[in-house]
Design a protein around this motif. Structure first.
Motif, PDB file in Angstrom:
ATOM      1  N   ASN A   1     -53.917  -1.926 -50.194  1.00 50.20           N
ATOM      2  CA  ASN A   1     -53.152  -2.291 -51.384  1.00 50.20           C
ATOM      3  C   ASN A   1     -53.441  -1.289 -52.490  1.00 50.20           C
ATOM      4  OD1 ASN A   1     -51.930  -5.178 -50.897  1.00 50.20           O
ATOM      5  ND2 ASN A   1     -54.014  -5.252 -50.086  1.00 50.20           N
ATOM      6  N   LEU A   2     -52.380  -0.785 -53.103  1.00 49.42           N
ATOM      7  CA  LEU A   2     -52.523   0.173 -54.200  1.00 49.42           C
ATOM      8  C   LEU A   2     -51.428  -0.075 -55.224  1.00 49.42           C
ATOM      9  CD1 LEU A   2     -53.889   2.715 -55.404  1.00 49.42           C
ATOM     10  CD2 LEU A   2     -52.223   4.082 -54.115  1.00 49.42           C
ATOM     11  N   ASN A   3     -51.848  -0.270 -56.472  1.00 49.64           N
ATOM     12  CA  ASN A   3     -50.895  -0.460 -57.569  1.00 49.64           C
ATOM     13  C   ASN A   3     -50.973   0.755 -58.483  1.00 49.64           C
ATOM     14  OD1 ASN A   3     -49.352  -1.223 -59.761  1.00 49.64           O
ATOM     15  ND2 ASN A   3     -50.216  -3.290 -59.906  1.00 49.64           N
ATOM     16  N   ILE A   4     -49.919   1.574 -58.466  1.00 48.54           N
ATOM     17  CA  ILE A   4     -49.848   2.749 -59.337  1.00 48.54           C
ATOM     18  C   ILE A   4     -48.649   2.652 -60.274  1.00 48.54           C
ATOM     19  CG2 ILE A   4     -51.159   4.359 -57.908  1.00 48.54           C
ATOM     20  CD1 ILE A   4     -48.519   5.288 -56.684  1.00 48.54           C
ATOM     21  N   SER A   5     -48.239   1.419 -60.572  1.00 51.17           N
ATOM     22  CA  SER A   5     -47.129   1.214 -61.499  1.00 51.17           C
ATOM     23  C   SER A   5     -47.440   1.834 -62.854  1.00 51.17           C
ATOM     24  CB  SER A   5     -46.862  -0.291 -61.683  1.00 51.17           C
ATOM     25  OG  SER A   5     -46.500  -0.886 -60.465  1.00 51.17           O
ATOM     26  N   GLN A   6     -46.427   2.468 -63.437  1.00 52.28           N
ATOM     27  CA  GLN A   6     -46.527   3.100 -64.761  1.00 52.28           C
ATOM     28  C   GLN A   6     -47.460   4.316 -64.784  1.00 52.28           C
ATOM     29  OE1 GLN A   6     -44.464   2.248 -67.083  1.00 52.28           O
ATOM     30  NE2 GLN A   6     -43.689   0.402 -66.062  1.00 52.28           N
ATOM     31  N   CYS A   7     -47.883   4.784 -63.607  1.00 54.01           N
ATOM     32  CA  CYS A   7     -48.649   6.037 -63.548  1.00 54.01           C
ATOM     33  C   CYS A   7     -47.626   7.172 -63.440  1.00 54.01           C
ATOM     34  CB  CYS A   7     -49.602   6.041 -62.365  1.00 54.01           C
ATOM     35  SG  CYS A   7     -50.897   4.775 -62.470  1.00 54.01           S
ATOM     36  N   THR A   8     -47.049   7.502 -64.554  1.00 48.68           N
ATOM     37  CA  THR A   8     -45.848   8.344 -64.577  1.00 48.68           C
ATOM     38  C   THR A   8     -46.110   9.819 -64.314  1.00 48.68           C
ATOM     39  OG1 THR A   8     -46.097   8.414 -66.986  1.00 48.68           O
ATOM     40  CG2 THR A   8     -44.575   6.782 -66.097  1.00 48.68           C
ATOM     41  N   ALA A   9     -47.367  10.245 -64.248  1.00 49.06           N
ATOM     42  CA  ALA A   9     -47.668  11.662 -63.989  1.00 49.06           C
ATOM     43  C   ALA A   9     -47.657  11.992 -62.504  1.00 49.06           C
ATOM     44  CB  ALA A   9     -49.027  12.028 -64.592  1.00 49.06           C
ATOM     45  N   LEU A  10     -47.571  10.981 -61.655  1.00 42.45           N
ATOM     46  CA  LEU A  10     -47.623  11.197 -60.209  1.00 42.45           C
ATOM     47  C   LEU A  10     -46.305  11.750 -59.676  1.00 42.45           C
ATOM     48  CD1 LEU A  10     -49.485   7.931 -59.128  1.00 42.45           C
ATOM     49  CD2 LEU A  10     -50.460  10.203 -59.525  1.00 42.45           C
ATOM     50  N   THR A  11     -46.394  12.558 -58.621  1.00 44.50           N
ATOM     51  CA  THR A  11     -45.203  13.151 -58.008  1.00 44.50           C
ATOM     52  C   THR A  11     -45.046  12.653 -56.580  1.00 44.50           C
ATOM     53  OG1 THR A  11     -46.352  15.087 -57.135  1.00 44.50           O
ATOM     54  CG2 THR A  11     -45.527  15.230 -59.402  1.00 44.50           C
ATOM     55  N   PRO A  12     -43.814  12.704 -56.040  1.00 40.94           N
ATOM     56  CA  PRO A  12     -43.562  12.189 -54.690  1.00 40.94           C
ATOM     57  C   PRO A  12     -44.411  12.832 -53.591  1.00 40.94           C
ATOM     58  CG  PRO A  12     -41.497  12.446 -55.872  1.00 40.94           C
ATOM     59  CD  PRO A  12     -42.559  13.045 -56.745  1.00 40.94           C
ATOM     60  N   PRO A  13     -44.618  14.156 -53.555  1.00 43.80           N
ATOM     61  CA  PRO A  13     -45.408  14.722 -52.449  1.00 43.80           C
ATOM     62  C   PRO A  13     -46.822  14.153 -52.357  1.00 43.80           C
ATOM     63  CG  PRO A  13     -44.215  16.454 -53.600  1.00 43.80           C
ATOM     64  CD  PRO A  13     -44.064  15.216 -54.423  1.00 43.80           C
ATOM     65  N   ALA A  14     -47.469  13.961 -53.501  1.00 45.91           N
ATOM     66  CA  ALA A  14     -48.843  13.456 -53.495  1.00 45.91           C
ATOM     67  C   ALA A  14     -48.900  12.007 -53.023  1.00 45.91           C
ATOM     68  CB  ALA A  14     -49.448  13.578 -54.892  1.00 45.91           C
ATOM     69  N   VAL A  15     -47.996  11.182 -53.518  1.00 45.73           N
ATOM     70  CA  VAL A  15     -47.987   9.768 -53.136  1.00 45.73           C
ATOM     71  C   VAL A  15     -47.549   9.617 -51.684  1.00 45.73           C
ATOM     72  CG1 VAL A  15     -47.057   7.482 -53.670  1.00 45.73           C
ATOM     73  CG2 VAL A  15     -47.569   9.074 -55.523  1.00 45.73           C
ATOM     74  N   GLN A  16     -46.625  10.465 -51.233  1.00 48.26           N
ATOM     75  CA  GLN A  16     -46.211  10.417 -49.828  1.00 48.26           C
ATOM     76  C   GLN A  16     -47.362  10.806 -48.913  1.00 48.26           C
ATOM     77  OE1 GLN A  16     -42.918   9.412 -48.639  1.00 48.26           O
ATOM     78  NE2 GLN A  16     -44.384   9.120 -46.976  1.00 48.26           N
TER      79      GLN A  16
ATOM     80  N   PHE B   1     -52.498   6.378 -45.007  1.00 48.16           N
ATOM     81  CA  PHE B   1     -52.879   4.964 -44.873  1.00 48.16           C
ATOM     82  C   PHE B   1     -51.656   4.154 -44.445  1.00 48.16           C
ATOM     83  CE2 PHE B   1     -55.886   6.676 -48.005  1.00 48.16           C
ATOM     84  CZ  PHE B   1     -57.084   6.328 -47.405  1.00 48.16           C
ATOM     85  N   PRO B   2     -51.469   3.938 -43.138  1.00 47.00           N
ATOM     86  CA  PRO B   2     -50.286   3.231 -42.627  1.00 47.00           C
ATOM     87  C   PRO B   2     -50.143   1.805 -43.146  1.00 47.00           C
ATOM     88  CG  PRO B   2     -51.456   4.368 -40.863  1.00 47.00           C
ATOM     89  CD  PRO B   2     -52.339   4.422 -42.060  1.00 47.00           C
ATOM     90  N   ALA B   3     -51.226   1.220 -43.649  1.00 45.72           N
ATOM     91  CA  ALA B   3     -51.151  -0.158 -44.143  1.00 45.72           C
ATOM     92  C   ALA B   3     -50.494  -0.238 -45.515  1.00 45.72           C
ATOM     93  CB  ALA B   3     -52.544  -0.779 -44.203  1.00 45.72           C
ATOM     94  N   LEU B   4     -50.255   0.911 -46.163  1.00 50.85           N
ATOM     95  CA  LEU B   4     -49.559   0.924 -47.447  1.00 50.85           C
ATOM     96  C   LEU B   4     -48.053   0.885 -47.188  1.00 50.85           C
ATOM     97  CD1 LEU B   4     -51.598   3.560 -49.499  1.00 50.85           C
ATOM     98  CD2 LEU B   4     -51.621   1.075 -49.752  1.00 50.85           C
ATOM     99  N   HIS B   5     -47.408  -0.146 -47.696  1.00 55.91           N
ATOM    100  CA  HIS B   5     -45.981  -0.358 -47.408  1.00 55.91           C
ATOM    101  C   HIS B   5     -45.144  -0.352 -48.679  1.00 55.91           C
ATOM    102  CE1 HIS B   5     -46.421  -1.371 -43.137  1.00 55.91           C
ATOM    103  NE2 HIS B   5     -47.535  -1.968 -43.485  1.00 55.91           N
ATOM    104  N   THR B   6     -43.990   0.298 -48.592  1.00 54.30           N
ATOM    105  CA  THR B   6     -42.998   0.252 -49.675  1.00 54.30           C
ATOM    106  C   THR B   6     -41.802  -0.594 -49.269  1.00 54.30           C
ATOM    107  OG1 THR B   6     -41.950   2.271 -48.819  1.00 54.30           O
ATOM    108  CG2 THR B   6     -43.654   2.541 -50.514  1.00 54.30           C
ATOM    109  N   CYS B   7     -41.765  -1.021 -48.014  1.00 53.59           N
ATOM    110  CA  CYS B   7     -40.612  -1.763 -47.511  1.00 53.59           C
ATOM    111  C   CYS B   7     -40.573  -3.190 -48.061  1.00 53.59           C
ATOM    112  CB  CYS B   7     -40.629  -1.791 -45.986  1.00 53.59           C
ATOM    113  SG  CYS B   7     -42.191  -2.328 -45.277  1.00 53.59           S
ATOM    114  N   PRO B   8     -39.380  -3.780 -48.185  1.00 56.42           N
ATOM    115  CA  PRO B   8     -39.234  -5.134 -48.729  1.00 56.42           C
ATOM    116  C   PRO B   8     -40.025  -6.157 -47.924  1.00 56.42           C
ATOM    117  CG  PRO B   8     -37.103  -4.038 -48.589  1.00 56.42           C
ATOM    118  CD  PRO B   8     -38.073  -3.157 -47.870  1.00 56.42           C
TER     119      PRO B   8
END
Length: 354
Positions: free
Chosen positions: A290-305, A311-318
């Motif tokens: 579980n990771l909450n990075i809401s409002q961490c606006t300096a982050l970019t897609p490549p790093a978060v991807q 970590f396969p347990a991190l999910h963005t799916c509904p």
């Protein structure tokens, strides 16, 4: 066959006859009590001396949160009787509890392992000092919203309650300082879960002290800790290899550097994971879940991807949202493994269709 007359209960069956409330075996009584709500348990303890003894000596957990007006009187009356308590919940909707009530608990209930004092706005450092001296077996302590506690008193408590595993300090703006976190890191090496939500005075120095001292940390909530930077996350990634849940909501100083450090920690753990596989201890839920990075606006897609891929347990799916990125509009392209698997499945179906 059973009959009941006034204060007499007669039950015939299995060769046993109970002719009085006092004759009910303690084991049976405690089993009945376990089905009752906490308010009814208190009432039941007043039925007769036998029941009072059985309930007071056999009960291990109870909540007084249902008491809306006279919690102090209830605590002062019952604490000296419930000497074998292991868990006590005193959460309040409106502040009632005062220091003298907590001191009475600490003076009588020395075996307490779990205490919930959340929203006890009237309590002062006296309560923490009392718990430190009287309840040294504490494993779980919730003092969220107790804004009057100081960091000096919290540090003092950790010097005596060294078995703490779960600590909730959410909103404890005075108690949760770098000084207190240094004491926690030094004294509470068994700590597994810590909530520091909205403790705005916490900085990298405090979090790094935790990371260096609490290697078994599994859950850490730093939501709203606006002073922390990548250095905190890097220290956690390098030292807390069992970390499963991390809250960084509104920590706007966090950058890609922190995400790559977390992703890299997975690679560093490969040898440990292989050892776990060989000893059959490895499970699919190893690593950050579980990771909450809401409002961490300096982050970019490549790093978060990269982190999501590690970590396969991190999910963005509904329905399985365990990577929370709300408020980060530039991260909408980040997807968990489920999305790629679904895309691959659709392509396979389309190929077979032709």
């Amino acid at each position: 066959m059973s009959t009941m007359k006034c204060d007499e209960l007669e039950v015939v069956g299995g060769g046993a006859i109970i002719t009085d409330w006092n004759d009910i075996p303690m084991e049976l009584l405690l089993r009945i009590v376990s089905l009752l709500d906490d308010r009814t348990v208190i009432i039941a303890s007043s039925v007769c001396s036998g029941w009072r003894y059985a309930i007071c000596s056999g009960l291990s957990h109870i909540s007084f949160s249902w008491c809306k007006n006279n919690m102090n009187s209830l605590v002062l009356s019952m604490a000296p009787k419930f000497k074998n308590l292991r868990g006590l919940i005193l959460r309040q909707d409106k502040p009632q509890l005062v220091d003298y009530a907590v001191e009475t608990i600490a003076n009588n209930c020395h075996d307490l392992q779990e205490v919930d004092l959340s929203k006890s706005f009237k309590l002062s450092d006296r309560s923490l000092y009392a718990l430190a001296h009287g309840c040294r077996s504490l494993i779980k302590l919730n003092i969220s919203g107790c804004s009057s506690f100081s960091d000096i008193a919290l540090a003092y408590l950790t010097g005596y309650c060294r078995k703490l595993k779960i600590l909730n300090l959410c909103g404890c703006v005075k108690a949760a300082s770098d000084k207190a976190l240094k004491a926690i890191g030094y004294n509470c090496g068994e700590l597994e879960s810590l909530n520091l939500g909205w403790c705005e005075e916490v900085s990298d120095a405090g979090v790094m002290s935790l990371a260096f001292g609490c290697h078994d940390l599994r859950a850490l909530d730093l939501c709203g800790c606006v002073l922390i930077t990548d250095e905190s996350v890097i220290a956690l990634a390098n030292n807390c290899r069992h970390l499963r849940s991390l809250g960084l909501y509104y920590c706007q100083n966090i950058t890609d550097k922190a995400m790559y450090a977390l992703a890299q920690s997975r690679v560093k753990n490969e040898d440990e994971v292989w050892e776990s596989v060989k000893s059959r201890r490895y499970e699919e839920d190893e690593g950050l879940m579980n990771l909450n990075i809401s409002q961490c606006t300096a982050l970019t897609p490549p790093a978060v991807q990269a982190l999501c891929d590690s970590f396969p347990a991190l999910h963005t799916c509904p329905g399985r949202h365990s990577l929370i990125i709300s408020g980060c509009l530039n991260l909408t392209s980040v997807h968990c493994a489920c999305a790629f698997q679904a895309h691959r499945a659709l392509n396979t179906l389309a190929h077979h269709a032709y």
